[in-house]
Design a protein around this motif. Structure first.
Motif, short mmCIF file in Angstrom:
data_model
loop_
_atom_site.label_atom_id
_atom_site.label_comp_id
_atom_site.label_asym_id
_atom_site.label_seq_id
_atom_site.Cartn_x
_atom_site.Cartn_y
_atom_site.Cartn_z
N ARG A 32 6.15 -50.53 -57.52
CA ARG A 32 6.38 -51.77 -56.73
C ARG A 32 7.92 -51.90 -56.48
O ARG A 32 8.72 -51.44 -57.74
CB ARG A 32 6.12 -53.10 -57.59
N LEU A 33 8.26 -52.11 -55.42
CA LEU A 33 9.91 -51.81 -55.21
C LEU A 33 10.37 -53.09 -54.70
O LEU A 33 9.90 -53.52 -53.75
CB LEU A 33 10.04 -50.77 -54.16
N ASP A 34 11.46 -53.63 -55.49
CA ASP A 34 12.14 -54.73 -54.98
C ASP A 34 13.50 -54.59 -54.40
O ASP A 34 14.41 -53.89 -55.40
CB ASP A 34 12.29 -55.74 -56.25
N VAL A 35 13.92 -54.97 -53.21
CA VAL A 35 15.07 -54.77 -52.83
C VAL A 35 15.74 -56.08 -52.71
O VAL A 35 15.62 -56.96 -52.03
CB VAL A 35 14.99 -54.17 -51.34
N ILE A 36 16.38 -56.24 -54.09
CA ILE A 36 16.95 -57.55 -54.42
C ILE A 36 17.77 -58.25 -53.41
O ILE A 36 18.08 -59.28 -53.21
CB ILE A 36 17.41 -57.53 -55.88
N SER A 37 18.71 -57.47 -52.95
CA SER A 37 19.97 -57.57 -52.19
C SER A 37 19.58 -57.92 -50.90
O SER A 37 20.29 -58.29 -49.83
CB SER A 37 21.18 -56.44 -52.25
N GLY A 38 18.44 -57.13 -50.37
CA GLY A 38 17.98 -57.22 -48.82
C GLY A 38 18.99 -55.91 -48.34
O GLY A 38 19.76 -55.32 -48.96
N GLY A 39 18.30 -55.45 -47.29
CA GLY A 39 18.94 -54.06 -46.91
C GLY A 39 17.87 -53.14 -46.44
O GLY A 39 16.71 -53.44 -46.42
N THR A 40 18.23 -51.82 -46.10
CA THR A 40 17.46 -50.87 -45.62
C THR A 40 17.39 -49.66 -46.97
O THR A 40 18.48 -49.10 -47.08
CB THR A 40 17.84 -50.26 -44.14
N VAL A 41 16.07 -49.32 -46.96
CA VAL A 41 15.79 -48.03 -47.76
C VAL A 41 14.88 -47.32 -46.97
O VAL A 41 14.19 -47.78 -46.59
CB VAL A 41 15.24 -48.38 -49.26
N ILE B 123 7.24 -40.43 -49.32
CA ILE B 123 5.99 -40.54 -49.81
C ILE B 123 5.44 -39.14 -49.87
O ILE B 123 4.93 -38.81 -48.73
CB ILE B 123 5.24 -41.71 -49.64
N ASP B 124 5.53 -38.35 -50.85
CA ASP B 124 4.97 -36.77 -50.72
C ASP B 124 5.78 -36.33 -49.35
O ASP B 124 5.11 -35.58 -48.77
CB ASP B 124 3.74 -36.79 -50.46
N GLY B 125 7.20 -36.66 -49.17
CA GLY B 125 7.64 -35.99 -48.08
C GLY B 125 7.60 -36.74 -46.82
O GLY B 125 8.49 -36.61 -45.72
N ALA B 126 6.80 -37.58 -46.71
CA ALA B 126 6.51 -38.66 -45.37
C ALA B 126 7.65 -39.83 -45.51
O ALA B 126 7.48 -40.42 -46.39
CB ALA B 126 5.29 -38.81 -45.23
N ALA B 127 8.49 -39.81 -44.49
CA ALA B 127 9.45 -40.99 -44.43
C ALA B 127 9.22 -42.08 -43.77
O ALA B 127 8.39 -42.32 -42.97
CB ALA B 127 10.62 -40.44 -43.73
N VAL B 128 9.40 -43.23 -44.73
CA VAL B 128 9.09 -44.61 -44.40
C VAL B 128 10.35 -45.58 -44.41
O VAL B 128 10.93 -45.42 -45.50
CB VAL B 128 7.61 -45.32 -45.19
N ARG B 129 10.60 -46.41 -43.23
CA ARG B 129 11.61 -47.05 -43.34
C ARG B 129 11.38 -48.41 -43.78
O ARG B 129 10.30 -49.08 -43.35
CB ARG B 129 12.33 -47.03 -41.88
N LEU B 130 12.09 -48.93 -44.89
CA LEU B 130 11.98 -50.44 -45.53
C LEU B 130 13.19 -51.12 -45.16
O LEU B 130 14.12 -50.75 -45.58
CB LEU B 130 11.55 -50.17 -47.03
N ALA B 131 12.86 -52.11 -44.34
CA ALA B 131 14.08 -53.05 -44.15
C ALA B 131 14.02 -54.43 -44.16
O ALA B 131 12.75 -54.94 -43.83
CB ALA B 131 14.43 -52.56 -42.58
N SER B 132 14.87 -55.27 -44.60
CA SER B 132 14.78 -56.67 -44.63
C SER B 132 16.37 -57.05 -44.76
O SER B 132 17.19 -56.68 -45.40
CB SER B 132 13.98 -57.04 -45.81
#
Length: 263
Positions: free
Chosen positions: A213-222, A226-235
């Protein structure tokens, strides 16, 4: 200007123009008013204009171009010229009366009703969102990028990529694209990143596990690998994501969570 010391309007215009060394023709080009009307203003030949409204409008423009007080000269025009007109030719002024009072009361009621209407519309929109499920949509965007490092299925037709299984162990790396505050919790409730600030461009991990479980507490882009496959998480606001071998998805962020919290 006042009525006791006021100079004639035309004289004030002409003296200021001559003081600046300007020709009528030059000012006609700058103001887009015909030279004959500028001469009429200086001569106070009010009958040369189609109407007194034109004269007053041209007077304001001419005075402003010369750097004079246009409002003061327009007031002087009203005192010297319009006040001497026959009653039927004077500019119409609205005087308060019973009908005007009722109109004012109506406007007050309308102004008082506007916040109520806005509130009802907002409440209706909220209800529609709740009924349609839109109000429950968690913040956060997930976008798969170009896969990297995926293993090929042995003996599979066409060399297709292996579909990750639910609950499969995998390696997770996180790369901050902005300065972000992160909380990463493993499936056994261990806090792997405990409300820490991660600078843009820095990587954390790899971490091994079946779910995170990943919380991006500040908001932003990470960017999550996942096993080398890139996924963009943004808020743009605090967001929570569940990450498994199959990918990531946003989930509801707890309302009571505060910046720096990592439950």
């Amino acid at each position: 200007m006042n009525e006791e010391t006021a100079a004639p309007i035309g004289e004030a215009l002409r003296e200021e123009r001559e003081r600046q060394g300007l020709a009528i023709e030059e000012l006609a080009q700058r103001t887009k008013i015909r030279a004959r009307y500028l001469r009429a203003l200086e001569a106070e030949a009010w009958d040369a204009f189609p109407g007194h409204a034109y004269a007053k409008g041209f007077l304001r423009t001419y005075a402003s171009e010369l750097g004079l007080d246009a409002d003061e000269l327009a007031d002087e025009f009203r005192r010297q010229v319009e006040s001497n007109l026959p009653a039927g030719e004077r500019p119409y002024t609205v005087r308060p009366g019973p009908e005007r009072g009722r109109g004012r009361a109506s406007r007050v009621l309308v102004l008082l009703a506007i916040p109520l209407v806005i509130g009802l519309v907002a409440a209706g929109g909220y209800a529609v969102d709740r009924l349609s499920g839109r109000g429950d949509e968690p913040p956060g965007e997930v976008r798969e990028l170009e896969p990297r490092g995926k293993k090929k299925r042995r003996g599979g037709a066409g060399g297709q990529s292996e579909q990750p299984r639910a609950g499969k162990r995998f390696a997770l790396e996180l790369e901050a694209r902005d300065n972000v505050v992160l909380c990463l919790v493993a499936d056994d409730k261990r806090a792997l990143i405990d409300g820490q600030t991660v600078r843009a461009g820095r990587r954390e991990g790899p971490f091994q596990g079946r779910a995170f479980r990943l919380d991006v507490i500040s908001g932003g882009t990470v960017r999550a690998y996942i096993d080398g496959a890139a996924v963009r998480l943004a808020s743009r606001e605090p967001a929570r994501y569940e990450i498994e071998a199959r990918g990531a998805r946003p989930v509801a962020y707890p309302r009571r969570a505060r910046r720096g919290d990592c439950p």
